[in-house]
Scaffold this motif. Structure first.
Motif, mmCIF file in Angstrom:
data_model
loop_
_atom_site.group_PDB
_atom_site.id
_atom_site.type_symbol
_atom_site.label_atom_id
_atom_site.label_comp_id
_atom_site.label_asym_id
_atom_site.label_seq_id
_atom_site.Cartn_x
_atom_site.Cartn_y
_atom_site.Cartn_z
ATOM 1 N N ARG A 119 36.312 25.300 38.373
ATOM 2 C CA ARG A 119 35.162 25.587 39.116
ATOM 3 C C ARG A 119 34.967 26.952 39.488
ATOM 4 N NH1 ARG A 119 30.987 22.550 40.590
ATOM 5 N NH2 ARG A 119 32.238 20.555 40.303
ATOM 6 N N LEU A 120 34.140 27.941 38.760
ATOM 7 C CA LEU A 120 34.174 29.361 38.887
ATOM 8 C C LEU A 120 33.016 29.476 40.014
ATOM 9 C CD1 LEU A 120 34.572 30.861 35.462
ATOM 10 C CD2 LEU A 120 36.280 30.772 37.494
ATOM 11 N N GLY A 121 32.120 28.703 40.121
ATOM 12 C CA GLY A 121 30.771 28.939 40.742
ATOM 13 C C GLY A 121 29.640 29.491 39.735
ATOM 14 N N ALA A 122 28.702 29.312 40.040
ATOM 15 C CA ALA A 122 27.464 29.778 39.122
ATOM 16 C C ALA A 122 27.408 31.114 39.085
ATOM 17 C CB ALA A 122 26.055 29.197 39.917
ATOM 18 N N GLU A 123 27.707 32.006 39.866
ATOM 19 C CA GLU A 123 27.619 33.502 39.778
ATOM 20 C C GLU A 123 28.566 33.927 38.575
ATOM 21 O OE1 GLU A 123 28.317 37.276 42.587
ATOM 22 O OE2 GLU A 123 27.325 35.913 43.246
ATOM 23 N N LEU A 124 29.761 33.380 38.932
ATOM 24 C CA LEU A 124 30.713 33.909 37.944
ATOM 25 C C LEU A 124 30.542 33.271 36.491
ATOM 26 C CD1 LEU A 124 34.289 33.573 39.953
ATOM 27 C CD2 LEU A 124 33.411 35.668 38.686
ATOM 28 N N VAL A 125 30.043 32.261 36.464
ATOM 29 C CA VAL A 125 29.743 31.459 34.996
ATOM 30 C C VAL A 125 28.847 32.276 34.375
ATOM 31 C CG1 VAL A 125 28.729 29.554 33.974
ATOM 32 C CG2 VAL A 125 30.756 29.179 35.405
ATOM 33 N N ALA A 126 27.526 32.718 35.306
ATOM 34 C CA ALA A 126 26.574 33.509 34.768
ATOM 35 C C ALA A 126 27.106 34.815 34.299
ATOM 36 C CB ALA A 126 25.561 33.745 35.829
ATOM 37 N N LEU A 127 28.222 35.348 34.729
ATOM 38 C CA LEU A 127 28.733 36.811 34.387
ATOM 39 C C LEU A 127 29.431 36.392 33.296
ATOM 40 C CD1 LEU A 127 29.888 38.344 37.725
ATOM 41 C CD2 LEU A 127 28.271 39.392 36.284
ATOM 42 N N VAL A 128 30.290 35.420 32.977
ATOM 43 C CA VAL A 128 31.026 35.110 31.869
ATOM 44 C C VAL A 128 29.991 34.788 30.591
ATOM 45 C CG1 VAL A 128 32.328 33.320 30.680
ATOM 46 C CG2 VAL A 128 32.955 34.256 33.219
ATOM 47 N N GLN A 129 28.849 34.014 30.977
ATOM 48 C CA GLN A 129 27.880 33.819 29.824
ATOM 49 C C GLN A 129 27.212 34.972 29.297
ATOM 50 O OE1 GLN A 129 25.745 30.489 31.669
ATOM 51 N NE2 GLN A 129 26.516 29.119 30.044
ATOM 52 N N ALA A 130 27.292 36.074 30.017
ATOM 53 C CA ALA A 130 26.739 37.191 29.563
ATOM 54 C C ALA A 130 27.610 38.095 28.693
ATOM 55 C CB ALA A 130 26.216 37.936 30.862
ATOM 56 N N GLY A 131 28.688 37.765 28.708
ATOM 57 C CA GLY A 131 30.022 38.254 28.004
ATOM 58 C C GLY A 131 31.266 38.273 28.666
ATOM 59 N N GLY A 147 42.307 43.229 30.611
ATOM 60 C CA GLY A 147 41.399 42.873 29.363
ATOM 61 C C GLY A 147 40.513 41.864 29.596
ATOM 62 N N PRO A 148 39.835 41.352 28.467
ATOM 63 C CA PRO A 148 38.528 40.578 28.894
ATOM 64 C C PRO A 148 39.133 39.313 29.371
ATOM 65 C CG PRO A 148 38.492 41.411 26.627
ATOM 66 C CD PRO A 148 39.829 41.911 27.311
ATOM 67 N N VAL A 149 38.736 38.671 30.269
ATOM 68 C CA VAL A 149 39.383 37.360 31.265
ATOM 69 C C VAL A 149 39.508 36.234 29.947
ATOM 70 C CG1 VAL A 149 38.771 35.513 32.672
ATOM 71 C CG2 VAL A 149 37.840 38.140 33.390
ATOM 72 N N ASP A 185 43.406 34.498 38.574
ATOM 73 C CA ASP A 185 43.901 35.532 39.127
ATOM 74 C C ASP A 185 42.922 36.732 38.882
ATOM 75 O OD1 ASP A 185 46.156 37.388 39.631
ATOM 76 O OD2 ASP A 185 46.119 37.991 37.644
ATOM 77 N N MET A 186 42.470 36.630 37.499
ATOM 78 C CA MET A 186 41.401 37.930 37.318
ATOM 79 C C MET A 186 40.284 37.730 37.597
ATOM 80 S SD MET A 186 42.600 38.176 32.985
ATOM 81 C CE MET A 186 42.162 39.646 32.920
ATOM 82 N N CYS A 187 39.740 36.500 38.205
ATOM 83 C CA CYS A 187 38.357 36.691 39.047
ATOM 84 C C CYS A 187 38.287 36.502 40.318
ATOM 85 C CB CYS A 187 37.560 35.232 38.428
ATOM 86 S SG CYS A 187 37.283 35.492 36.529
ATOM 87 N N LYS A 188 39.547 36.315 40.932
ATOM 88 C CA LYS A 188 39.757 36.228 42.427
ATOM 89 C C LYS A 188 39.110 37.374 42.953
ATOM 90 C CE LYS A 188 44.185 37.777 43.284
ATOM 91 N NZ LYS A 188 45.359 37.879 42.101
ATOM 92 N N ALA A 189 39.174 38.506 42.427
ATOM 93 C CA ALA A 189 38.415 39.786 43.223
ATOM 94 C C ALA A 189 36.854 39.637 43.552
ATOM 95 C CB ALA A 189 38.532 40.897 42.594
ATOM 96 N N LEU A 190 36.374 38.696 42.720
ATOM 97 C CA LEU A 190 34.915 38.500 42.908
ATOM 98 C C LEU A 190 34.827 37.074 43.708
ATOM 99 C CD1 LEU A 190 33.850 39.023 39.234
ATOM 100 C CD2 LEU A 190 33.683 40.583 41.313
#
Length: 163
Positions: A39-51, A58-60, A133-138
């Protein structure tokens, strides 16, 4: 005929840790498939879906896929008493499951005397940890919700999880 009581496979008759002897087992094609849901949350999933999110590592998703494969190959170094296996194949896939979650699936294959469930579970787990690890800053609200075996074939008994 007396029923046998199930027992832990990694204990000898004296109750001490022991590697399972697979010497007398038949060589068969074996497959295992495991998944981790994050569960990343809506904000992170939206960022991932954008690319795929670019980071200094490197890319997550691409980095997590590589980490999952590398981990599956090193399972015997991480889990006590696991047999070291030369995997025939390891595939890691990451999909957006819904507006808050992703799903990581790891499929491992070997032709051998023992199964590859631990390799599939390790691959999915480490890929999920890499995403964290790669997304925890957000966000520190990321939750690895579930890691489970979905399927195994080729051994004494097959297993298929159905939802």
């Amino acid at each position: 005929m007396a029923a046998t009581t199930p027992r832990l496979t990694h204990l000898n008759d004296a109750g001490q840790p022991a590697m399972v002897n697979v010497g007398d087992k038949q060589v068969t094609a074996r497959l295992a498939r495991a998944r981790a849901r994050v569960r990343l949350g809506a904000e992170l999933v939206a960022l991932v879906q954008a690319g795929d999110l670019p980071t200094r590592k490197g890319p997550v998703f691409q980095t997590a896929i590589l980490a999952g494969v590398m981990a599956a190959k090193r399972t015997a170094d991480l889990i006590p008493l696991c047999h070291p296996l030369g995997l025939d194949d390891c595939q890691v896939r990451i999909d957006v499951l819904d507006d808050e979650r992703i799903e990581i699936e790891c499929t491992t294959r070997v032709t051998g005397k023992t199964g590859v469930e631990m390799e599939a579970l390790t691959g999915a787990s480490v890929a999920a940890l890499t995403v964290y690890d790669m997304c925890k800053a957000l966000s520190h609200g990321i939750v690895i919700e579930e890691t489970r075996l979905l399927e195994k074939t080729g051994g004494k008994s097959d297993y298929l999880f159905t939802e």
